[in-house]
Scaffold this motif. Structure first.
Motif, PDB file in Angstrom:
ATOM      1  N   ASN A  91     -26.467 -12.654 -14.647  1.00 12.43           N
ATOM      2  CA  ASN A  91     -26.441 -13.988 -14.064  1.00 12.43           C
ATOM      3  C   ASN A  91     -24.982 -14.441 -14.024  1.00 12.43           C
ATOM      4  OD1 ASN A  91     -26.195 -17.047 -14.805  1.00 12.43           O
ATOM      5  ND2 ASN A  91     -28.154 -16.824 -13.742  1.00 12.43           N
ATOM      6  N   VAL A  92     -24.531 -14.891 -12.878  1.00  9.02           N
ATOM      7  CA  VAL A  92     -23.111 -15.157 -12.683  1.00  9.02           C
ATOM      8  C   VAL A  92     -22.591 -16.192 -13.679  1.00  9.02           C
ATOM      9  CG1 VAL A  92     -21.351 -15.939 -11.052  1.00  9.02           C
ATOM     10  CG2 VAL A  92     -23.204 -14.455 -10.275  1.00  9.02           C
ATOM     11  N   LYS A  93     -23.192 -17.373 -13.715  1.00 11.19           N
ATOM     12  CA  LYS A  93     -22.690 -18.436 -14.597  1.00 11.19           C
ATOM     13  C   LYS A  93     -22.723 -18.012 -16.060  1.00 11.19           C
ATOM     14  CE  LYS A  93     -24.917 -21.691 -16.488  1.00 11.19           C
ATOM     15  NZ  LYS A  93     -25.747 -22.718 -16.997  1.00 11.19           N
ATOM     16  N   GLY A 124     -25.340 -24.069  -4.274  1.00  9.03           N
ATOM     17  CA  GLY A 124     -24.996 -24.273  -5.671  1.00  9.03           C
ATOM     18  C   GLY A 124     -23.490 -24.224  -5.825  1.00  9.03           C
ATOM     19  N   SER A 125     -23.023 -24.457  -7.003  1.00  8.96           N
ATOM     20  CA  SER A 125     -21.582 -24.412  -7.227  1.00  8.96           C
ATOM     21  C   SER A 125     -21.305 -23.746  -8.561  1.00  8.96           C
ATOM     22  CB  SER A 125     -20.990 -25.821  -7.208  1.00  8.96           C
ATOM     23  OG  SER A 125     -19.635 -25.751  -7.571  1.00  8.96           O
ATOM     24  N   ILE A 126     -20.890 -22.506  -8.499  1.00 14.76           N
ATOM     25  CA  ILE A 126     -20.537 -21.781  -9.714  1.00 14.76           C
ATOM     26  C   ILE A 126     -19.378 -22.498 -10.404  1.00 14.76           C
ATOM     27  CG2 ILE A 126     -19.618 -19.618 -10.631  1.00 14.76           C
ATOM     28  CD1 ILE A 126     -22.555 -19.478  -9.782  1.00 14.76           C
ATOM     29  N   ALA A 127     -18.393 -22.946  -9.627  1.00 15.66           N
ATOM     30  CA  ALA A 127     -17.250 -23.636 -10.224  1.00 15.66           C
ATOM     31  C   ALA A 127     -17.718 -24.858 -11.009  1.00 15.66           C
ATOM     32  CB  ALA A 127     -16.243 -24.039  -9.143  1.00 15.66           C
ATOM     33  N   ILE A 131     -17.297 -25.410 -15.028  1.00 13.71           N
ATOM     34  CA  ILE A 131     -16.594 -26.582 -15.552  1.00 13.71           C
ATOM     35  C   ILE A 131     -17.455 -27.316 -16.578  1.00 13.71           C
ATOM     36  CG2 ILE A 131     -15.749 -28.894 -14.947  1.00 13.71           C
ATOM     37  CD1 ILE A 131     -14.900 -27.622 -12.227  1.00 13.71           C
ATOM     38  N   ARG A 132     -18.716 -27.493 -16.270  1.00 10.05           N
ATOM     39  CA  ARG A 132     -19.616 -28.255 -17.153  1.00 10.05           C
ATOM     40  C   ARG A 132     -19.859 -27.574 -18.497  1.00 10.05           C
ATOM     41  NH1 ARG A 132     -23.058 -32.261 -14.664  1.00 10.05           N
ATOM     42  NH2 ARG A 132     -22.676 -32.304 -12.422  1.00 10.05           N
ATOM     43  N   HIS A 133     -19.859 -26.237 -18.509  1.00 14.02           N
ATOM     44  CA  HIS A 133     -20.291 -25.523 -19.706  1.00 14.02           C
ATOM     45  C   HIS A 133     -19.217 -24.656 -20.354  1.00 14.02           C
ATOM     46  CE1 HIS A 133     -24.380 -26.816 -18.881  1.00 14.02           C
ATOM     47  NE2 HIS A 133     -24.182 -26.476 -17.623  1.00 14.02           N
TER      48      HIS A 133
END
Length: 147
Positions: A91-93, A124-127, A131-133
């Motif tokens: 999973n990317v994130k 979606g936004s991987i960036a 940033i959030r996590h």
């Protein structure tokens, strides 16, 4: 805090190439090591069983293409910067965040497509998720930045 380990996230988009250029410039100025990371999402690897092409084979092709891309980026932009290359599957994130911890990154550099509205909702936004996590600061390079 010394920013001596920079994790640069790469896919095959123009904004990722800009992020790589910027990340390597930062690394040279800070005398930092770089890790180039491209995550292969095996769930996106479609095969054609009727043609004898299985998803695992497609995932392998995606991985080899990502490795080649990262080697080319290192060769094009990473002169005089110690660089490691990582191309994990997952999973990317989640994989990005895990690699940041495992590699002990002090900074993450990521490109942003700058999508808004409905296209961001769909893609979606991987960036944004990183940033959030993220356990470390994240430097976002917008696609519009002039290098």
């Amino acid at each position: 805090m010394k920013l001596n380990r920079i994790l640069i996230l790469i896919d095959d988009s123009p904004c990722a190439i800009r992020a790589a250029k910027y990340g390597y410039e930062l690394a040279r100025e800070l005398q930092a090591k770089v890790a180039l990371l491209s995550v292969v999402d095996a769930a996106l690897a479609e095969g054609n069983v009727d043609a004898g092409i299985f998803p695992e084979q497609e995932a392998g092709k995606l991985k080899r293409a990502a490795e080649e891309l990262l080697h080319n980026i290192r060769n094009d932009y990473g002169q005089s910067v110690e660089t490691e290359i990582f191309v994990p599957e997952g999973n990317v994130k989640e994989t990005i965040l895990q690699m940041a911890k495992e590699w002990k990154a002090k900074l993450i550099v990521i490109g942003s497509h700058g999508r808004t509205g409905f296209s961001r909702l769909l893609m979606g936004s991987i960036a944004e998720e990183v940033i959030r996590h993220s356990p470390v600061p994240v430097f976002v390079v917008p696609v519009t930045i002039k290098l």
